[in-house]
Write a protein that holds these residues in place. Sequence first.
Motif, PDB file in Angstrom:
ATOM      1  N   SER A  66      66.868  70.960  26.650  1.00 53.36           N
ATOM      2  CA  SER A  66      65.728  70.183  27.171  1.00 53.36           C
ATOM      3  C   SER A  66      64.504  70.346  26.278  1.00 53.36           C
ATOM      4  O   SER A  66      63.797  69.372  25.997  1.00 53.36           O
ATOM      5  N   GLU A  95      63.081  66.440  26.868  1.00 55.68           N
ATOM      6  CA  GLU A  95      63.505  65.657  28.029  1.00 55.68           C
ATOM      7  C   GLU A  95      64.356  66.551  28.922  1.00 55.68           C
ATOM      8  O   GLU A  95      65.107  67.394  28.426  1.00 55.68           O
ATOM      9  N   ASP A  96      64.246  66.361  30.229  1.00 51.78           N
ATOM     10  CA  ASP A  96      65.020  67.169  31.177  1.00 51.78           C
ATOM     11  C   ASP A  96      66.468  66.697  31.195  1.00 51.78           C
ATOM     12  O   ASP A  96      66.780  65.644  31.747  1.00 51.78           O
ATOM     13  N   THR A 133      68.903  67.830  32.799  1.00 55.80           N
ATOM     14  CA  THR A 133      69.585  67.905  34.094  1.00 55.80           C
ATOM     15  C   THR A 133      69.594  66.560  34.810  1.00 55.80           C
ATOM     16  O   THR A 133      70.322  66.388  35.784  1.00 55.80           O
ATOM     17  N   THR A 134      68.831  65.597  34.311  1.00 49.78           N
ATOM     18  CA  THR A 134      68.840  64.255  34.898  1.00 49.78           C
ATOM     19  C   THR A 134      69.910  63.366  34.263  1.00 49.78           C
ATOM     20  O   THR A 134      70.146  62.262  34.732  1.00 49.78           O
ATOM     21  N   SER A 181      73.671  62.018  33.185  1.00 43.53           N
ATOM     22  CA  SER A 181      74.995  62.023  33.820  1.00 43.53           C
ATOM     23  C   SER A 181      75.813  63.142  33.185  1.00 43.53           C
ATOM     24  O   SER A 181      75.549  63.551  32.050  1.00 43.53           O
TER      25      SER A 181
END
Length: 160
Positions: free
Chosen positions: A107, A112-113, A115-116, A118
């Motif tokens: 991340s 960017e995160d 965990t968001t 797919s």
Amino acid sequence: MYRVLESGISLIWPLYSDPRISSFKTKLTQIIRPMKRSVYKISDLNGSKLLTRLRVKFSDLREHKFRHNFFSTSTCMCNRDVETTEHYLLRCHLYSGPRVILLDSVSNIINEDVTTFSEQSLCLLLLYGNENMNEIANRLILESTIIFINDSGRFTRYVN
């Protein structure tokens, strides 16, 4: 039996119909050989080997061993799911500690995160990087994945 033979012939025939044997070999190789992917000049040879084995689904994960009849079950040691690459990298609770570090690291690298993302997109990113990112970012992503692989201890018994 005949249907299998017919389907094999229908797959090979367009290749075979080419009169040049070299062209036939090239086309056949493109079908069977996996696409070459960069490891972005990673210096950890053992880590690169393990990463490549995960990429081609020929690692020590139980699903990979089971698929090639080297193991009697594909169920993970956690007994919750089949031990696929995605399960190992993203879901198995046995590796949750190293995974938190991996996902935080990636991340931070891409700002960017992750965990968001797919599961499929995230797994591809962890295994191959992203062609839209520069070489340094891709190398850092793959090195983070290798650190996870090493820290998880899942493959400690083998690397040759």
